[in-house]
Structures are given as C-alpha cells and as structure tokens.
Design an enzyme around this catalytic site. Structure first.
Site, PDB file in Angstrom:
ATOM      1  N   TYR A   1     -27.089  27.797  11.182  1.00 44.95           N
ATOM      2  CA  TYR A   1     -25.684  28.202  11.202  1.00 44.95           C
ATOM      3  C   TYR A   1     -24.718  27.018  11.207  1.00 44.95           C
ATOM      4  O   TYR A   1     -23.865  26.903  12.088  1.00 44.95           O
ATOM      5  CB  TYR A   1     -25.450  29.092  12.422  1.00 44.95           C
TER       6      TYR A   1
ATOM      7  N   HIS B   1     -26.591  39.672   9.774  1.00 45.18           N
ATOM      8  CA  HIS B   1     -26.926  38.422  10.478  1.00 45.18           C
ATOM      9  C   HIS B   1     -28.327  38.536  11.087  1.00 45.18           C
ATOM     10  O   HIS B   1     -29.089  37.574  11.112  1.00 45.18           O
ATOM     11  CB  HIS B   1     -25.908  38.130  11.583  1.00 45.18           C
TER      12      HIS B   1
ATOM     13  N   GLU C   1     -23.346  33.177   6.334  1.00 46.49           N
ATOM     14  CA  GLU C   1     -22.130  33.997   6.368  1.00 46.49           C
ATOM     15  C   GLU C   1     -21.978  34.808   5.079  1.00 46.49           C
ATOM     16  O   GLU C   1     -21.583  35.972   5.103  1.00 46.49           O
ATOM     17  CB  GLU C   1     -20.904  33.103   6.562  1.00 46.49           C
TER      18      GLU C   1
ATOM     19  N   ASP D   1     -18.831  19.374  11.985  1.00 45.64           N
ATOM     20  CA  ASP D   1     -19.929  20.270  12.357  1.00 45.64           C
ATOM     21  C   ASP D   1     -19.883  20.539  13.863  1.00 45.64           C
ATOM     22  O   ASP D   1     -20.785  20.150  14.614  1.00 45.64           O
ATOM     23  CB  ASP D   1     -21.269  19.644  11.942  1.00 45.64           C
TER      24      ASP D   1
ATOM     25  N   HIS E   1     -17.408  29.987   7.791  1.00 44.73           N
ATOM     26  CA  HIS E   1     -16.637  31.160   7.368  1.00 44.73           C
ATOM     27  C   HIS E   1     -15.667  30.808   6.242  1.00 44.73           C
ATOM     28  O   HIS E   1     -14.909  31.657   5.794  1.00 44.73           O
ATOM     29  CB  HIS E   1     -15.840  31.737   8.543  1.00 44.73           C
TER      30      HIS E   1
ATOM     31  N   HIS F   1     -21.944  43.566   8.062  1.00 42.23           N
ATOM     32  CA  HIS F   1     -21.932  42.097   8.111  1.00 42.23           C
ATOM     33  C   HIS F   1     -22.722  41.610   9.334  1.00 42.23           C
ATOM     34  O   HIS F   1     -23.601  40.760   9.218  1.00 42.23           O
ATOM     35  CB  HIS F   1     -20.471  41.607   8.179  1.00 42.23           C
ATOM     36  N   GLU F   2     -22.400  42.194  10.489  1.00 39.61           N
ATOM     37  CA  GLU F   2     -23.058  41.747  11.726  1.00 39.61           C
ATOM     38  C   GLU F   2     -24.556  42.068  11.709  1.00 39.61           C
ATOM     39  O   GLU F   2     -25.374  41.237  12.102  1.00 39.61           O
ATOM     40  CB  GLU F   2     -22.396  42.385  12.948  1.00 39.61           C
TER      41      GLU F   2
END
Lengths: 417, 100
Positions: free
Chosen positions: A179, A168, A188, A260, A270, A164-165
């Site tokens: 983002y 990114h 995400e 935001d 997320h 996942h990381e």
C-alpha cells in the site's frame, strides 16, 4: 507412555464403565482419564469439522453492527443478519444490501466465493464515531461513518464505495499489492475498478452509459463535486473553492511524486490510481458493452497473477498477456488493452511503439458497441491482422519506391559516367 | 495553548490533502472548555502511542490524525494515531476537537 495411549484407545466403553467402578483408586483414575481424553479428542474432531464447515458453507454470510457513534467495534450491537428481519435503520440496510450485491457479483461473475474465495463472513459496522468522514477496511471488516453533514454524508449511500472496500480484501487475499507508491495506487485502482463494475453490473449499464464515478453519493447537496473520483476523467471529479481541483492524473506524464508517508498518502495511492483507472475505463469502452465481461475478467485474472511489488508497467504487461490467454493473440480485447495503456502513457513491453500505435488504433476502432465475449475473438483477430497487413503493405510500397529511386539514381550515374 | 488537528488519508485522501488543519487556541475558549481541553491533552499524552505501528498494516483507507500541541509559541508535542490503532485517551481528545 505410547503403550499406555495405545491401550487407552482400544479399551471398549463398557469395560471403561466397569473400571470406573473399581475399588482401586489408580484404576478408577486411569479409566476416568481415558474417558476424558477420548471425549476431548472427539470434541476437537467435531470442533475442527465445524470450523471447516463454517468456512466453506459460510458463503459470505453478512452481519451488520451498529457502533452507535462509538469507536470501539467490540461494543457495537447486532443490527441485521442473514437470519433476522431487515433493519429499520437505512444505513444498516444499505450496508447489508451492498455487501450482498458485492458478494453476489464476485460469486456469479467471477466465480469467487466471498472475498477470500473460501466463503469468508462479511461483517459491516455502521454509525462509526461522530462526524466520521470516511469508510475503511480494517483488515477484517468494513467500517462506515455517517459523515459530518457539512462536507460528507453517510458513506453507505454509494454501492461503489462498499464494493471498493470489499475489493481491498480481495486484493489482500490475492496479489497483496503493497500500500504505497505504484503498487499502492494499483491497489486503490483495483478497488475503484471493481467498485464501479459492481455498480454497473447491479444497474445493468453498459460501459458507454455508466458514469464511472466513485462516491457520487457521499457529498452533501451543498458541496459542488460530482464524486470523490472519476475513472472516465481523472482530475475532473471536482473543482471548487473549498478543496480545489481534483488532483488525479490521467497520464504518466502527470504522475504525482508525493512523500511515502501518511501526509503524502503513501506516495499518492489515492491520486496516481487515476492512471490505471483511466486505462480500465478505456479498455472497457474500446471493447464496448458490459464492463463486467471481458474487461473485468482480464483485470481480475491479472490481479491474481500480480504480487506485492507489482508496478504499473508490470500490471499493464500482465493485462496484455491475460487478454491474449483469454481471447487470443491480436484479439480485439488484447488490442483494446494495448491501446488503453498507450493512451495513458504506458507502452506494453515487447510491442514496438509504431506497431502498438497502429494495432491500438485498430483495437479502438474495432466494432464499437459490440458486446464483449469470447465469441468475438475471431472477428477481433481479423481486425488486428488487417491492421498488421496494412502496415506491411505500406512498408512494402515504401521499399518498392525506395528501390525504384535507387535504380533511377544508378541509371543517372551510369548515364553521366 | 494552541491545538492543531490534521487529518490524512482515508477514502477521500485527495480531498483531505487540500483541507486546512483545524486550529483551537485555548486562550480564546471559555475557561471550563479550556480546562477540559487541557485535561484531555494531558490524558492523550500520558496514554502514549497505540499498540500498532504507524505504517498502514492491513487496514485500507483508514485515516490518520496528527494533533500538535503548542505552548508559548513553541511546538511541544506531536501525537499521531490512526483509525485502527488509537488509544482511548487520543480518541477522547479527537472527538472533543471534532465537536468543538
């Protein structure tokens, strides 16, 4: 000045040596300057060549550092590299292996050379801070916490978290999805999608068998939660007294409107990722077989074709278009994509709702359990055509019965008249 | 003096949203702990903001921390910093709050 430089360049080395021995200070200085300049230029050329070499031959070389509970990355100590022995520290080893599996997935499945596609080195930092309940990508490297031991445990335990990381970084080097808001939720979602796909690939699991969970291993045994998120069932990863019910939506009608800012998770990046996550899960199960085949390829090509402000609608349209480019118009893969987005409440642009519904149904029913691949295009296209033909037949019979009714009415009218 | 720690974002952002903030009242602490906390708060305040902007920048899944210091029932100071942009003074206060 330019003349001096030209002269410098053509002076042969042996003559320079001789000039250095000259009695005249000016001549000696000029010769020395020339030699130094040449050496410096040669050095720079060598340096530049070694930089290019490092970038292309790096092939995502891994290094894992131990923060020893500190917060300052520059003071972390080297724990494991490609050249040394495996560490005795399990967190170090897991991070190192996870970086490797993710790098190998991108290389062998998607032909991507590390996260930047130029062999970028992969650096991981473990044991960051004390009781740190997180893992993050700081824009250049990965950082893992050990967890507080109450809620969370070591974040290196989940391969999907590592993938996942790193994804990114892939997103940063491709679409650069901003983002916040929908583009942030897509950002995400990309990380969850490839996080889960990397895990499925490493376990050789089909879409039907996979758990589709993100971070199933990061909670302590005392915590009643399946995972951080569920792509198969967004909103159902946990429901406990401590932190309530999983807030992820699985349909546009439940899109979460959050501020935001930091408190609002930048518009719930997320949280709303649940919608595109579910769309990918549906695409993969509609097509059937390995998620790292057609589904991952369609998503990866769509990520590369997206940009900083791509929204859900634009991304859905792109996946539909990429499925057509890769597998053909009306292919099973394209119908699977269409049906998936429809099920989460997103209508692919340019496909009328009724047609989409029927075609989507055909996509969902198309040869379940079949392994995805380009060779399935023919059969899949037939499925789509069959659905379309069925609809045309239905319409034609409706028209026929309508005209029959009209004729009957006209006759009646004539008779009465 | 009442000190509140709120955490936002991170890989588990959805869970962080639901967790209550951590609150400490220096009146309820032993004298030496209270003095230590007051010293750390003063240092974090004087350290000022970290070098970076408060938008996420290029970092992904980083967490941010809001420490609110109330004196005499009035909110006096609010400090917000993140994993990738944190002054040493803020980091020291954060660690103290996390471990007490």
């Amino acid at each position: 000045m330019s003349r001096t430089r030209r002269v410098n360049c053509i002076i042969p080395p042996h003559l320079l040596d001789k000039l250095l021995d000259s009695e005249h200070t000016g001549v000696r200085k000029a010769a020395l300057d020339t030699m130094l300049t040449t050496a410096r230029l040669r050095g720079e050329r060598g340096l530049r060549a070694s930089f290019v070499g490092a970038a292309s031959a790096g092939n995502g070389r891994r290094t894992v550092f131990d923060c020893q509970q500190g917060r300052l990355l520059p003071t972390a100590t080297l724990a494991q590299s490609e050249d040394g022995a495996a560490s005795t520290d399990e967190s170090v080893r897991r991070a190192f292996d996870g970086l490797g599996t993710t790098r190998d997935f991108y290389r062998t499945v998607l032909q991507r050379n590390s996260v930047d596609d130029r062999g970028m080195r992969l650096d991981g930092y473990v044991h960051f801070d004390v009781k740190f309940n997180n893992a993050f990508w700081d824009g250049r490297q990965m950082v893992f916490g050990d967890g507080d031991g109450t809620l969370f445990t070591d974040f290196t335990r989940s391969l999907d978290v590592i993938a996942h990381e790193l994804t990114h970084a892939v997103t940063e080097f491709t679409a650069g999805l901003a983002y916040h808001g929908q583009s942030g939720a897509l950002n995400e979602s990309m990380s969850d999608v490839f996080g889960s796909v990397v895990k499925q690939w490493s376990l050789n699991q089909s879409a039907e068998v996979a758990d589709w969970l993100i971070g199933a291993e990061v909670f302590t045994p005392e915590i009643d939660a399946d995972a951080l998120r569920s792509m198969k069932a967004p909103g159902h990863a946990y429901d406990n007294e401590l932190f309530g019910k999983d807030p992820q939506p699985d349909h546009m009608s439940h899109f979460a409107h959050l501020p935001d800012n930091e408190r609002g998770d930048f518009g719930g990046v997320h949280i709303n990722s649940g919608i595109p996550n579910k769309a990918f899960y549906l695409t993969a199960t509609n097509i059937g077989g390995s998620s790292w085949g057609a589904p991952a390829l369609i998503w990866y090509e769509s990520l590369k074709a997206s940009s900083i402000d791509t929204q859900f609608q634009g991304f859905a349209d792109t996946t539909h278009q990429k499925a057509e480019e890769l597998y053909g118009a009306g292919s099973n893969e394209q119908l699977a994509v269409l049906a998936a987005w429809q099920e989460v409440g997103i209508q692919v642009s340019g496909v009328p709702a009724g047609v989409a519904r029927d075609l989507g149904r055909a996509g969902r029913n198309g040869a379940p359990g079949r392994t995805a691949g380009q060779d399935t295009g023919g059969a899949a296209r037939d499925d789509g055509l069959t659905a379309l033909n069925r609809q045309i037949d239905a319409l034609a019979s409706q028209v026929a019965s309508l005209s029959k009714a009209m004729t009957a009415m006209q006759r009646e009218h004539v008779t009465r008249g | 003096m009442k000190v509140t720690l709120e955490k936002h974002g991170g890989l588990a952002a959805a869970i962080q949203l639901r967790l209550p903030p951590k609150e400490l009242d220096s009146a309820a602490l032993p004298a030496n702990d209270a003095a230590e906390l007051a010293g750390l708060v003063a240092e974090a305040v004087s350290a000022g903001p970290a070098a970076e902007e408060d938008r996420p920048g290029r970092a992904r899944d980083a967490m941010s921390y809001t420490i609110t210091v109330e004196e005499d029932g009035r909110s006096t100071t609010v400090l917000t910093q993140s994993d990738t942009a944190m002054s040493p003074g803020f980091a020291a206060l954060l660690r103290w709050l996390e471990t007490h």
